[in-house]
Design an enzyme around this catalytic site. Structure first.
Site, mmCIF file in Angstrom:
data_model
loop_
_atom_site.group_PDB
_atom_site.id
_atom_site.type_symbol
_atom_site.label_atom_id
_atom_site.label_comp_id
_atom_site.label_asym_id
_atom_site.label_seq_id
_atom_site.Cartn_x
_atom_site.Cartn_y
_atom_site.Cartn_z
ATOM 1 N N SER A 161 64.131 83.779 45.905
ATOM 2 C CA SER A 161 64.026 82.465 46.560
ATOM 3 C C SER A 161 63.960 82.653 48.065
ATOM 4 O O SER A 161 64.499 83.633 48.601
ATOM 5 C CB SER A 161 65.233 81.597 46.215
ATOM 6 O OG SER A 161 65.260 80.451 47.038
ATOM 7 N N TYR A 220 74.070 80.724 46.584
ATOM 8 C CA TYR A 220 72.757 80.940 45.950
ATOM 9 C C TYR A 220 71.954 81.948 46.789
ATOM 10 O O TYR A 220 71.365 82.890 46.259
ATOM 11 C CB TYR A 220 72.027 79.604 45.877
ATOM 12 C CG TYR A 220 70.702 79.623 45.153
ATOM 13 C CD1 TYR A 220 70.627 79.896 43.797
ATOM 14 C CD2 TYR A 220 69.523 79.340 45.839
ATOM 15 C CE1 TYR A 220 69.406 79.885 43.144
ATOM 16 C CE2 TYR A 220 68.298 79.317 45.182
ATOM 17 C CZ TYR A 220 68.248 79.591 43.831
ATOM 18 O OH TYR A 220 67.046 79.574 43.176
#
Lengths: 246, 435
Positions: free
Chosen positions: A139, A152
């Protein structure tokens, strides 16, 4: 010659779109995901869309001790694997992680530890067979830690660095390692977020990932403009960055 | 929860509307105090796809194929599968949609809920006639299968039922066999509505698809001029339009681009191009979906959007009523960019609230210029009502409750069969007065 493709986390909105591209090309698929009922629906759809074969197995993918058996079954069913994509992941509740370290560690396991474990096993198989493409969805969040989602980001950052090292290791074995860094994607995982012009549909992102798996650069931002957004974000000096609300 | 982007194709938006994207067919629907409404790709022009104060269940993510029998042309798909996805899959096998509207970017459940029609209405009737069965999830009765045999009352209410009978979860279609992707098209210019009707009468027996474009700005000797298109599926190849070259209209495009001068120019050029009768073979995409080549074409009307007006009137009243409407629109300087005429056949529509019925249908669009446009369209509604015609809910944003109840006398039967947890902006608008 049809390709042999393994997708882990195949019921995710992005993975399903990637799989549809392979199916339309008549490739052979082996799908893994936790929810058997959903997996069945996805597999059936891909068969009608043109996949030459669709195998599937439901399993909790964060259970590392099961990885070897799962990959054995995939390799057996397809008679070898040309492309393997890890697409599972969760979006942690950052606030909750700040108050609950067990939740933080659990999220790091699901999004980094378990993925790295699976890639380690798969990498040895690819190295032995001397060809193939190994890929995982990381990501843009892993490119720099930000207060809004750094747990995250930590997991995805670790994954990106791991893939970088793996690429370096497997290059001489003729194995390609692809790091995919999506930006904002309009999926159930992000249903609660207000959407703006930077948001992309799973279909668009899936198309770009499919293209990246077949060739081109080893590190891809999807959509492409995130490469430049993240370049700017990485260039902001830390004394300035730490004052920003991101 | 989000709202942005969930306006209608005519750019009508709802107030206080929540959206719940679905990716998996729910096992049950809980009533939650706010009315529910299924939503497809939002190609309805007015408020049948809006739910102010309620919840939209966005079905675009329910887009999986469930079953396909390429021998018999039977296809079962989830509610949110688009007609585009179906064509892409089945045309190479020699199958085609039995009925298709003018855009392929609609969902199969949306096509059922509006019981859409196409250029072959005189042969095939409406979309709903080709639905073998459908899955319906109700807040009060759970998951049901509806067809001519199972729950036939709910089947009739759901086809053309504007999404009010519950959430359509899957649809099974009988496809139509075709020799390939090519369509033979003939374009025939005509000078009046009478000529159009004669051309239709002459063509409907030999041509599967018939439709006409009409110059809505033509006045005096040019009034009623247009081009009649008729087509048949034929064998042989036709080059597919190149992928990836679709034009897109950017957000914020000013509405004056489609002002009267631009429309007049477009119409003059278009008429000249089509002035000579000619026959050619084309790919099915440009024949059925000319506007699908321009993404977001609705933005051409600017921020205020536009109104669609589609009516049907009995054939013996067509020249007087439709001629009157066209004349009035031209006199008001309210140019319609796209003006389409078609003679409906007498194949019965299967739904309680299906719009198509024998007669002539005319579709016009009008940039939203506020009260001026509304007044014009109210006048048209009266003419249609006097003539015993009807307006098309899928395209409507203005119909009065009294007119709706006159056009669709069976609406109370639908009201009785509607899911108690479902409603829509349109439904509340046209039923609350008399209810």
């Amino acid at each position: 010659m049809s390709r042999r493709v393994v997708i882990l986390g195949a019921t995710s909105a992005i993975a399903e779109q990637v799989a549809r591209r392979f199916a339309a090309a008549g490739d052979r698929l082996y799908l893994l995901a936790r929810n058997g009922e959903r997996l069945e629906a996805v597999a059936r759809d891909l068969g009608i869309r043109g996949a030459a074969a669709v195998h599937h197995a439901a399993a909790p993918l964060d259970q590392v001790e099961r990885h070897r058996a799962l990959l054995d079954a995939a390799w057996d069913a397809l008679g070898g694997v040309d492309i393997l994509l890890v697409a599972w992941g969760t979006l942690p509740d950052q606030r909750r992680c700040e108050a609950d370290v067990d939740e933080t560690l659990r999220q790091l396991h699901v999004n980094a530890g378990a993925v790295i474990a699976l890639l380690t096993d798969a990498a040895n198989r690819f190295a032995a067979q001397g060809h193939g493409t190994l890929a995982a969805i990381s990501s843009v969040a892993g490119d720099r830690g930000r207060q809004s989602n750094y747990v995250y980001g930590t997991a995805k950052g670790a994954l990106s660095v791991f893939l970088q090292g793996l690429r370096n290791r497997l290059h001489r074995h003729g194995v390609r390692v692809v790091t995919i860094k999506p930006g904002f994607v309009d999926t159930p995982m992000t249903a609660a977020f207000p959407k703006g012009p930077l948001w992309a549909s799973p279909e668009r992102v899936g198309r770009a990932i499919h293209r990246a798996l077949l060739g081109g650069p080893d590190v891809v931002y999807v959509p492409w403009f995130w490469r430049w957004i993240m370049l700017v974000i990485r260039l902001i000096p830390e004394p300035v960055f730490k004052r920003m609300k991101l | 929860m989000k709202d942005a982007g969930y306006c209608s194709w005519g750019r009508l938006c709802a107030r206080d509307q929540q959206v719940r994207p679905l990716r998996w067919t729910p096992a049950a629907l809980e009533p939650e105090g706010r009315p529910l409404l299924g939503r497809g790709l939002g190609r309805s022009y007015g408020d049948v796809c809006l739910n102010d104060g309620g919840v939209l269940l966005d079905c675009a993510g329910l887009d999986r194929f469930l079953d396909y029998d390429p021998e018999r042309g039977r296809l079962r798909v989830e509610a949110g599968v688009s007609l585009a996805a179906i064509l892409e899959r089945v045309v190479p096998d020699g199958w085609f949609l039995p009925v298709t509207p003018g855009t392929r970017f609609v969902t199969v459940a949306g096509a059922v809920a509006n019981d859409v029609h196409g250029k072959n209405h005189h042969r095939a009737g409406t979309f709903g006639r080709h639905v073998r069965a459908l899955g319906l999830l109700r807040s009060d009765r759970g998951a049901l299968t509806c067809s001519a045999e199972d729950n036939p009352d709910l089947f009739r209410a759901t086809v053309g039922g504007l999404g009010l009978t519950g959430l359509v979860t899957w649809v099974e279609l009988q496809l139509k066999a075709v020799p390939g992707p090519a369509v033979e098209v003939e374009a025939v210019p005509f000078a009046s509505l009478d000529e159009f009707l004669a051309l239709s009468r002459e063509s409907d027996g030999r041509w599967e698809y018939t439709v006409a474009w009409i110059d809505a700005l033509g006045r005096g000797p040019r009034a009623g001029r247009g081009v009649f298109f008729r087509g048949n599926h034929v064998e042989g190849e036709a080059p597919a339009p190149r992928a990836g070259t679709r034009l897109a209209v950017p957000p914020g495009t000013p509405g004056w681009l489609l002002g009267p001068a631009a429309v007049r120019l477009f119409n003059a050029l278009y008429h000249r191009r089509q002035a000579a009768r000619r026959r050619r073979r084309v790919h099915y995409l440009p024949f059925f979906y000319p506007l699908d080549g321009i993404r977001h074409w609705n933005r051409l009307y600017g921020r205020r959007g536009f109104f669609q007006f589609q009516c049907v009137v009995p054939e013996d009243a067509a020249v007087a009523v439709l001629g009157g409407i066209l004349e009035r629109a031209a006199a008001a300087g309210q140019g319609s960019f796209l003006s389409v005429l078609k003679v409906f056949g007498d194949v019965p529509s299967p739904g309680l609230l299906s719009f198509p019925r024998p007669g002539v249908t005319l579709a016009l669009d009008f940039p939203n210029r506020g009260e001026r446009t509304r007044a014009l369209l109210r006048g048209f509604e009266d003419r249609v009502r006097e003539a015993g015609g009807a307006l098309y809910p899928a395209k409507d944003a203005l119909m009065s409750p009294a007119a709706f109840q006159a056009f669709f006398p069976r609406w109370r039967e639908l009201a009785a069969l509607a899911d108690p947890a479902f409603s829509s902006g349109f439904w509340r608008r046209v039923t609350e007065v008399a209810a």
